[in-house]
Enzyme design. Structure first.
Site, PDB file in Angstrom:
ATOM      1  N   ILE A  18       0.808  -1.379   0.230  1.00 23.94           N
ATOM      2  CA  ILE A  18       0.046   0.156  -0.061  1.00 23.94           C
ATOM      3  C   ILE A  18       0.874   1.313   0.012  1.00 23.94           C
ATOM      4  O   ILE A  18       0.705   2.259  -0.785  1.00 23.94           O
ATOM      5  CB  ILE A  18      -0.939   0.153   1.177  1.00 23.94           C
ATOM      6  CG1 ILE A  18      -1.865  -1.066   1.110  1.00 23.94           C
ATOM      7  CG2 ILE A  18      -1.720   1.482   1.548  1.00 23.94           C
ATOM      8  CD1 ILE A  18      -2.824  -1.315   2.218  1.00 23.94           C
ATOM      9  N   GLY A  21       6.658   4.572   4.851  1.00 20.90           N
ATOM     10  CA  GLY A  21       6.915   5.815   5.362  1.00 20.90           C
ATOM     11  C   GLY A  21       8.368   5.578   6.319  1.00 20.90           C
ATOM     12  O   GLY A  21       8.867   4.457   6.385  1.00 20.90           O
ATOM     13  N   GLY A  22       8.630   6.473   6.962  1.00 25.77           N
ATOM     14  CA  GLY A  22       9.561   6.560   7.760  1.00 25.77           C
ATOM     15  C   GLY A  22       9.459   5.701   9.045  1.00 25.77           C
ATOM     16  O   GLY A  22      10.984   5.046   9.553  1.00 25.77           O
ATOM     17  N   VAL A  26       3.651  -0.513   4.627  1.00 19.57           N
ATOM     18  CA  VAL A  26       2.110  -0.972   4.824  1.00 19.57           C
ATOM     19  C   VAL A  26       1.850  -1.912   3.830  1.00 19.57           C
ATOM     20  O   VAL A  26       1.956  -1.552   2.635  1.00 19.57           O
ATOM     21  CB  VAL A  26       1.288   0.134   5.000  1.00 19.57           C
ATOM     22  CG1 VAL A  26      -0.289  -0.314   5.371  1.00 19.57           C
ATOM     23  CG2 VAL A  26       1.840   1.143   6.214  1.00 19.57           C
ATOM     24  N   ASP A 134       2.820  13.930  15.437  1.00 19.26           N
ATOM     25  CA  ASP A 134       3.313  14.145  13.998  1.00 19.26           C
ATOM     26  C   ASP A 134       2.033  14.017  13.238  1.00 19.26           C
ATOM     27  O   ASP A 134       1.740  13.707  12.218  1.00 19.26           O
ATOM     28  CB  ASP A 134       3.931  12.839  13.634  1.00 19.26           C
ATOM     29  CG  ASP A 134       4.743  12.912  12.444  1.00 19.26           C
ATOM     30  OD1 ASP A 134       5.154  14.109  11.710  1.00 19.26           O
ATOM     31  OD2 ASP A 134       4.841  11.931  11.675  1.00 19.26           O
TER      32      ASP A 134
END
Length: 854
Positions: A18, A21-22, A26, A134
C-alpha cells in the site's frame, strides 16, 4: 526482508503493498483466521536492529491499541514473526488529506467538516493521555463517505499511566533534546525539544487547517531548517483573498491554533472543534457529518424551573433537529404527550408489553418511591401494590425487575436489591444486592445487571457471568434486540460524564461514542441498528442523540428542558423525563433560625466556612460557572458572590483570608487571597497530594499524601517558610488538628483514634466516631463535631473527646421535600455556631414523544 504477494507474517497473508514511510511499510493483507482484509504495517528490515526505531514502532502499536474512536484508525492486532514486528489495523479505502490538498484549497464545508473530525479524534486521544506529535496531511485519511481517520501514532507520547483495562498506559518519553516530528507541522516547543502537552497537537492541527482553507502551507522554506526557522520566528501569510466568504472568522481560529506562545493557543482540541462548529453555525457553512460538536469535557447539570418547563414543553416549544434527515419541518414538532403532573421526581420508566401502558417509579411530594401505571391520554396514575422500589426493566412477558430498598449510590445514581415482580401482583422475589441497572434478554429468560461495588462497577450477562469490570461508575445496561450484546454507559471521565460502549458475550468492550457530558439514559432503537441516549455537548441542555454501531452520531430531539431517555417503543416512541437538577449551598445557625441559600449558579460543591461563619467558599461546576469550574466566596449575610479563581476544590482558611485549591498546571497547592493580592503556590515536592485542610491558626496546612515507595501519612506545610515536613509516621493519616495544637483525629489502617502530637501517644476514638463524618473540633478542643446523613437529611453532633458523649446540635432537613436527593459537603465554623451544607434537588415529569424510526 522483502515481502511479496503470498508471503505470511503470523496468520496474515500479504496481498499487495500500500505504501511506505519513515516508520514502516504498509501492506494489504488477508487475515486467514477471520477471512477479512486488513492493513499490515511492518518495520523495514534495514531498521530492525535500530533499537530506537524499534522502540518507536512498538510505541505506536501500544498507543494506537488503547484508542477506540470513529476518527482514529482501529488497531486489531500486534505481533512478531521471527525478528519482524508488525501491527494490524482496519483497512480503510480512501485518500490521504495530502492527496486531496494537492488539488488546492478544500471547499469550506468539507474543510470545516474535516477539521471538526480531526479535532474530535485528537481530543479522544488526549483524553487517554496520548499526544500524536506528528499530525500532518499525510497522516489523515478521508474515506469515500467523508469519514476522517487519523493515522500513525508512531510518535505518540503518553503523558500519564494507563491501567490494565486499557484506559491508561505508560510509554517512555522521548530523550531530552531530541526533536521528533515533521518540518512544517511541528510546534515551536517541539522544535526547541521542550516538554510538550496536548497544545502541541493543537498547533499542528492549526497548520493542517491553514492548508485546508488557504490551499498553501502555513510554514515553508527552501530547506527543512528554513521551515523550522519560520515556525519559530514568522507568522503565516494572510489567507489569499477570496478563499472563503467565512475566512475572517475561520482565520482567527486558525491563527489562535498557531500562536507561538503555548498559553495563547486553544487549551484543547475540543475547544478548536467547538469554535469551528460555532463559526459554521453562524455562517451557514455546516459540516457534512454530525450535527453536534463537543466543548471541553465538563459535567453539565442543567435545568429549568419545573413550572416554566411544563408550560414550554406542553405548548409545543420544542426544537426538533432531525427534520432535515427525515423530511420533517423543524417548525412542526413531533407529537408530544405529558404523562405525569405531580411535584417530585420520576426515576425509572418503561413501556409495558402492550406498547401503550407505561410503568414508572416516582417520588411525589417527598414520599418514598412508588411504582405507578398510566396510559397516554389519562392524567391519572394508579399505584401498584409493591414495596418502595425503583423500576429497572420490563420483560416481554410483563415481569418487572425492581431495585428494592433503593439508596443513593452516587450523586446521580441509586442502587438496591434486585427483585422480580409481576405486574399482576405478588410478592417480589429478591435476587442480587447492590444493583444499579437491569435489562431483560429479548425472550425474557435472562437478565443483564450492573452492580456497584466500593471501588468499581461490574456488568454481568447473564447474572453471574461478568463481561466488564471497571474502576469507575457504569450505568444503563441494555441488552440488544438479538440478545447477543449489551450496550452501556461508562463514566470513566468522572461524575456523570462518559461514553457509550457495547460488549458481546465474548471479547472486549468497544466505544461507539465518547466525549459526552451529563450522559444518562440509553436504549436500543427499533431494529437494533442504533442506540439512542441523552447527553450534552456544546454547552446545551441534555438532548436525545443517536449513534450507529459503527460510530456515526446524529441529534434526534431537543427540548427546553433537561431530558433523560427511559425507554423506546417498537414504533419509535421515546419515553423521556424532562426536568431540572440543582445543587445549592445552604447556611444556618446552630440553635435554630431560618436557613439561607448562598449558591450563585446551578451546581455548587466543595464547601468551606470561615471561623466566625461570616464567609463561605464554594465551587460552582455547572453551566453558570462557564468554561471552567469556578471558586466563589460569598458573605453569609447574602451580599453578592465573588469569583476569585478557577478550580474544582476549595478550602477556606479560618480567618477567611485565603482559599486553597489544586493548581491545574503544576499540581502544587495554590493559595488564593479572598481580597486583594496575588495567588501563591506551596511546593509539596514529590508528595502525591490527597487532602488539604487548614490548621486552626490559618498559618499552616495539614496535607495528606504519600511519596513514591512510601505509605500515606500527614504533612504540615508552613505558609511563612513554604516548608513541608512530615507530621505523622507513615501509615497514620489525619486532617483535623485541634485548636490547642495537641490532638490530631487520625486513622491507622482500619483503626480510628486520636494522636497526641506533643507526646506521640495514641488513644482510641470515642465510641461511634469512626462511623460518622468528622467536621472539625470545638473551640476548646474538648469535643469533635460530626455528622450523619440519611435519605431525608442529616444531623450534626458534638462528641466529647474524654467521654464519647454525643449531643445532637442541629438537624438538616429540606423545607420542601419534593425532589430532594440528598445532602453533601457539610461544614461547621470553628466557633461552633454556624453550619453549611450542599443540598441537591431533582424535579421531573414523564413525557412520550413520537420519533421517526431509522
Amino acid at each position: 526482508m522483502t515481502f511479496s504477494a503470498g508471503s505470511r507474517l503470523g496468520p496474515y497473508e500479504i496481498v499487495a503493498p500500500i505504501g511506505a514511510g519513515g516508520m514502516g511499510e504498509v501492506f494489504r493483507a488477508r487475515d486467514t483466521r477471520l477471512g477479512r482484509d486488513v492493513a499490515l504495517k511492518v518495520l523495514p528490515a534495514l531498521f530492525i536492529t535500530d533499537a530506537d526505531r524499534l522502540r518507536r514502532f512498538e510505541q505506536e502499536a501500544r498507543a494506537a491499541a488503547t484508542l477506540n474512536h470513529p476518527n482514529i484508525l482501529v488497531v486489531h492486532d500486534v505481533g512478531t514473526d521471527g525478528p519482524t514486528p508488525y501491527v494490524v489495523s482496519e483497512l480503510i479505502e480512501g485518500l490521504t488529506l495530502r492527496e486531496l490538498l494537492e488539488r488546492g484549497a478544500l471547499p469550506a464545508r468539507k474543510a470545516v467538516d474535516y477539521g471538526i473530525q480531526i479535532a474530535r479524534g485528537l481530543a479522544a486521544a488526549h483524553e487517554k493521555g496520548i499526544i500524536h506529535r506528528d499530525l500532518k496531511p499525510e497522516n489523515v485519511l478521508v474515506t469515500k463517505d467523508g469519514r476522517v481517520k487519523i493515522l500513525d501514532f508512531g510518535l505518540a507520547k503518553l503523558v500519564e499511566e494507563i491501567s490494565s483495562d486499557g484506559s491508561r498506559a505508560t510509554i517512555a518519553h522521548t530523550d531530552p533534546g531530541m526533536v521528533v516530528g515533521t518540518a512544517g507541522y511541528m510546534s515551536p516547543e517541539q522544535l526547541r525539544a521542550e516538554p510538550i502537552d496536548a497544545r502541541s497537537d493543537v498547533f499542528s492541527l492549526g497548520a493542517v487547517l491553514y492548508e485546508m482553507f488557504a490551499g498553501q502551507r502555513a510554514f515553508h522554506g527552501k530547506t527543512a531548517v528554513d521551515t523550522m526557522s519560520a515556525i519559530l520566528k514568522e507568522d503565516p501569510a494572510e489567507f489569499p483573498s477570496g478563499v472563503h466568504a467565512s475566512s475572517p472568522a475561520i482565520e482567527r481560529v486558525v491563527r489562535r491554533c498557531l500562536e507561538k506562545n503555548v498559553d495563547e493557543r486553544f487549551d484543547s482540541a475540543r475547544d478548536v472543534m467547538f469554535a469551528l462548529d460555532a463559526i459554521s453555525s453562524a455562517s451557514g457553512v455546516r459540516p457534512a457529518a454530525d450535527e453536534t460538536a463537543p466543548p471541553p469535557p465538563r459535567a453539565r447539570r442543567l435545568g429549568l424551573p419545573l413550572a416554566a418547563l411544563a408550560a414550554a414543553v406542553v405548548a409545543g416549544g420544542v426544537m426538533y433537529f432531525a427534520g432535515a434527515r427525515y423530511g420533517v419541518s423543524p417548525a412542526e414538532p413531533p407529537p408530544l404527550t405529558q404523562l405525569t403532573y405531580r411535584n417530585g421526581t420520576v426515576r425509572g420508566a418503561r413501556f409495558a408489553p402492550d406498547g401503550k401502558t407505561v410503568i414508572y417509579a416516582a417520588s411525589w411530594e417527598g414520599e418514598p418511591l412508588t411504582t405507578f401505571t398510566t396510559r397516554p391520554g389519562s392524567p391519572e396514575s394508579s399505584p401498584l401494590l409493591l414495596p418502595s422500589a425503583d423500576l429497572l426493566a420490563m420483560s416481554p412477558a410483563g415481569e418487572m425487575a425492581l431495585a428494592l430498598n433503593p439508596r443513593t449510590a452516587g450523586p446521580f445514581a441509586i442502587d438496591g436489591t434486585l427483585a422480580r415482580a409481576a405486574i399482576a401482583g405478588g410478592a417480589p422475589r429478591e435476587l442480587v444486592e447492590d444493583v444499579m441497572s437491569a435489562s431483560w434478554s429479548p425472550d425474557g429468560s435472562r437478565l443483564a445487571i450492573i452492580r456497584s461495588t466500593r471501588d468499581s462497577g461490574e456488568l454481568q450477562y447473564p447474572i453471574g457471568t461478568t463481561l466488564v469490570t471497571a474502576p469507575y461508575w457504569l450505568s444503563d445496561g441494555r441488552v440488544s434486540p438479538d440478545g447477543g450484546s449489551v450496550a452501556f454507559i461508562a463514566h470513566s471521565a468522572g461524575g456523570d460524564d462518559g461514553e457509550v460502549r457495547i460488549v458481546g458475550t465474548s471479547g472486549p468492550a468497544r466505544t461507539l461514542s465518547s466525549g459526552w457530558s451529563s450522559i444518562q439514559g440509553l436504549a436500543w432503537a427499533p431494529g437494533g441498528r442504533e442506540l439512542w441516549f441523552t447527553a450534552t455537548r456544546a454547552g446545551m441542555l441534555r438532548a436525545l442523540h443517536a449513534v450507529t454501531l459503527d460510530g456515526r452520531e446524529r441529534l434526534l430531539y431537543r427540548a427546553p428542558a433537561r431530558l433523560t431517555l427511559e425507554d423506546v417503543a417498537a414504533d419509535g416512541r421515546a419515553l423521556l423525563t424532562a426536568g431540572s437538577l440543582r445543587s445549592q449551598v445552604m447556611v444556618g445557625a446552630i440553635g435554630g433560625g431560618p436557613e439561607k441559600g448562598l449558591s450563585w449558579f446551578d451546581w455548587a460543591t466543595s464547601l468551606g466556612l470561615s471561623a466566625d461563619g461570616s464567609l463561605a467558599a464554594f465551587v460552582e461546576s455547572g453551566e453558570g460557572a462557564g468554561a471552567a469550574y469556578g471558586i466563589f466566596v460569598r458573605p453569609t449575610d447574602g451580599r453578592p458572590a465573588i469569583r476569585i479563581a478557577d478550580g474544582s476544590r476549595a478550602q477556606l482558611s479560618p480567618d477567611g483570608k485565603w482559599v486553597t485549591s489544586p493548581d491545574p498546571e503544576t499540581g502544587k497547592i495554590r493559595i488564593t487571597p479572598t481580597g486583594a493580592g496575588a495567588p501563591r503556590l506551596i511546593d509539596t515536592g514529590a508528595i502525591q497530594i490527597g487532602t488539604v485542610t487548614w490548621a486552626p491558626d490559618s498559618r499552616r496546612l495539614i496535607v495528606t499524601g504519600r511519596e513514591a515507595g512510601h505509605a500515606r501519612r500527614s504533612y504540615e506545610a508552613v505558609l511563612a517558610t513554604n516548608q513541608v515536613a512530615p507530621l505523622t509516621a507513615e501509615g497514620t493519616v489525619g486532617e483535623f488538628v485541634s485548636p490547642d495544637g495537641e490532638w490530631l483525629a487520625a486513622a491507622r489502617g482500619e483503626a480510628f483514634g486520636l494522636l497526641n502530637l506533643k507526646s506521640n501517644t495514641w488513644l482510641p476514638a470515642p465510641a461511634g466516631l469512626p462511623d460518622e463524618q468528622l467536621l472539625g473540633w470545638s473551640p476548646d478542643s474538648a469535643a469533635a463535631f460530626t455528622a450523619t446523613r440519611d435519605n431525608h437529611g442529616a444531623a450534626i453532633f458534638r462528641v466529647s473527646r474524654a467521654t464519647g458523649a454525643r449531643t445532637q446540635i442541629a438537624t438538616l432537613r429540606p423545607g420542601d421535600p419534593a425532589g430532594f436527593t440528598g445532602i453533601q459537603n457539610i461544614a461547621i465554623s470553628a466557633d461552633g455556631r454556624h453550619y453549611a451544607y450542599v443540598s441537591t434537588r431533582q424535579l421531573s415529569q414523564l413525557f412520550v414523544v413520537q420519533l421517526p424510526t431509522p
